[in-house]
Design an enzyme around this catalytic site. Structure first.
Site, PDB file in Angstrom:
ATOM      1  N   TYR A  72      24.386 -13.690  -5.783  1.00 26.01           N
ATOM      2  CA  TYR A  72      24.157 -13.142  -4.541  1.00 26.01           C
ATOM      3  C   TYR A  72      24.322 -13.968  -3.356  1.00 26.01           C
ATOM      4  O   TYR A  72      25.201 -14.427  -1.867  1.00 26.01           O
ATOM      5  CB  TYR A  72      22.722 -12.279  -4.063  1.00 26.01           C
ATOM      6  CG  TYR A  72      22.300 -12.136  -2.455  1.00 26.01           C
ATOM      7  CD1 TYR A  72      22.733 -10.667  -2.035  1.00 26.01           C
ATOM      8  CD2 TYR A  72      21.328 -12.401  -1.470  1.00 26.01           C
ATOM      9  CE1 TYR A  72      22.814 -10.380  -1.193  1.00 26.01           C
ATOM     10  CE2 TYR A  72      21.019 -12.208  -0.240  1.00 26.01           C
ATOM     11  CZ  TYR A  72      21.968 -11.680  -0.227  1.00 26.01           C
ATOM     12  OH  TYR A  72      21.458 -11.074   1.262  1.00 26.01           O
ATOM     13  N   GLU A 114      16.005  -5.277   3.988  1.00 20.29           N
ATOM     14  CA  GLU A 114      15.237  -5.601   4.169  1.00 20.29           C
ATOM     15  C   GLU A 114      13.767  -5.621   4.524  1.00 20.29           C
ATOM     16  O   GLU A 114      12.017  -6.466   4.545  1.00 20.29           O
ATOM     17  CB  GLU A 114      15.554  -6.858   5.690  1.00 20.29           C
ATOM     18  CG  GLU A 114      16.623  -7.577   5.646  1.00 20.29           C
ATOM     19  CD  GLU A 114      16.810  -8.678   4.594  1.00 20.29           C
ATOM     20  OE1 GLU A 114      15.512  -9.078   4.255  1.00 20.29           O
ATOM     21  OE2 GLU A 114      17.632  -9.579   3.783  1.00 20.29           O
ATOM     22  N   TRP A 159      12.765 -11.347  -2.818  1.00 12.61           N
ATOM     23  CA  TRP A 159      13.946 -10.941  -2.755  1.00 12.61           C
ATOM     24  C   TRP A 159      15.121 -10.346  -4.262  1.00 12.61           C
ATOM     25  O   TRP A 159      15.742  -9.247  -4.334  1.00 12.61           O
ATOM     26  CB  TRP A 159      14.919 -11.656  -2.118  1.00 12.61           C
ATOM     27  CG  TRP A 159      16.078 -11.007  -1.566  1.00 12.61           C
ATOM     28  CD1 TRP A 159      17.681 -11.686  -2.257  1.00 12.61           C
ATOM     29  CD2 TRP A 159      16.654  -9.810  -0.741  1.00 12.61           C
ATOM     30  NE1 TRP A 159      18.456 -10.405  -1.827  1.00 12.61           N
ATOM     31  CE2 TRP A 159      17.912  -9.857  -0.841  1.00 12.61           C
ATOM     32  CE3 TRP A 159      15.542  -9.537  -0.119  1.00 12.61           C
ATOM     33  CZ2 TRP A 159      18.532  -8.928  -0.535  1.00 12.61           C
ATOM     34  CZ3 TRP A 159      16.047  -8.042   0.415  1.00 12.61           C
ATOM     35  CH2 TRP A 159      17.413  -8.256   0.444  1.00 12.61           C
TER      36      TRP A 159
END
Length: 196
Positions: free
Chosen positions: A17, A39, A47
């Protein structure tokens, strides 16, 4: 050895990512809405937890097509609470639906979602030498957070908004010396805007 943010070195999915997507400009409505939603779901979580469920989120939220998500009703929210492919948090699910409707209202008022988000891009970006120098918010993130709340969005606090800004390249918090510093094409390595 390539220099990456510390968080990007903890899992191959995070590394990929970081190397391919994080910090690259996102301006299309669907892409921005997806990042905003993810988010929001990430708040209070890591994350990697979100990334591992990204495809599940895409399936659950109709590919993050704003108009489709805006049509979700209470029964659909209840069904999503049973979906093991996502984070089953009612407040975050409802916030995603509410935010889709807020994007629609923006459009109806003549303002594009991307236009609003990107109008808060700062003139200067941070130049962190290590992870301890990476900010968690900014004046612009605080201002954008307030504007989004004013426009009917929810789960858009300044820390989350700053994370969004870094994810979509509005600021470049790649460490100095990172192979990804300046990857967006918007920022020079010294934190000034390209072309300024």
């Amino acid at each position: 050895m390539l220099i990456r943010a510390g968080w990007a070195n903890t899992d191959p999915l995070l590394r990929d990512y970081y190397d391919r997507e994080w910090g690259m400009p996102v301006r299309d409505e669907t892409g921005l809405f997806e990042r905003l939603a993810l988010e929001s779901f990430q708040a209070g979580l890591s994350w990697i937890t979100i990334l591992r469920r990204r495809e599940g989120f895409r399936a659950a939220f109709a590919g993050f097509e704003v108009d489709r998500v805006a049509e979700f009703d209470a029964a659909r929210v209840d069904a999503l609470m049973l979906d093991t492919g996502i984070i089953r948090n009612r407040r975050k699910i409802e916030a995603t639906v509410q935010n889709a409707r807020a994007v629609q209202r923006l459009r109806e008022s003549g303002t594009e979602f991307s236009e609003l988000i990107w109008s808060f891009q700062p003139d200067v970006s941070p130049v962190p030498r290590d992870d301890s120098e990476v900010p968690t918010t900014s004046e612009e993130a605080l201002a954008l957070s307030k504007e989004l709340k004013r426009r009917g969005f929810t789960f858009v606090g300044p820390t989350m908004i700053y994370a969004l800004m870094t994810a979509i390249g509005m600021v470049d918090v790649h460490l100095l010396g990172s192979h990804r510093r300046g990857c967006s094409g918007l920022w020079n390595t010294d934190g000034t805007r390209v072309g300024s």
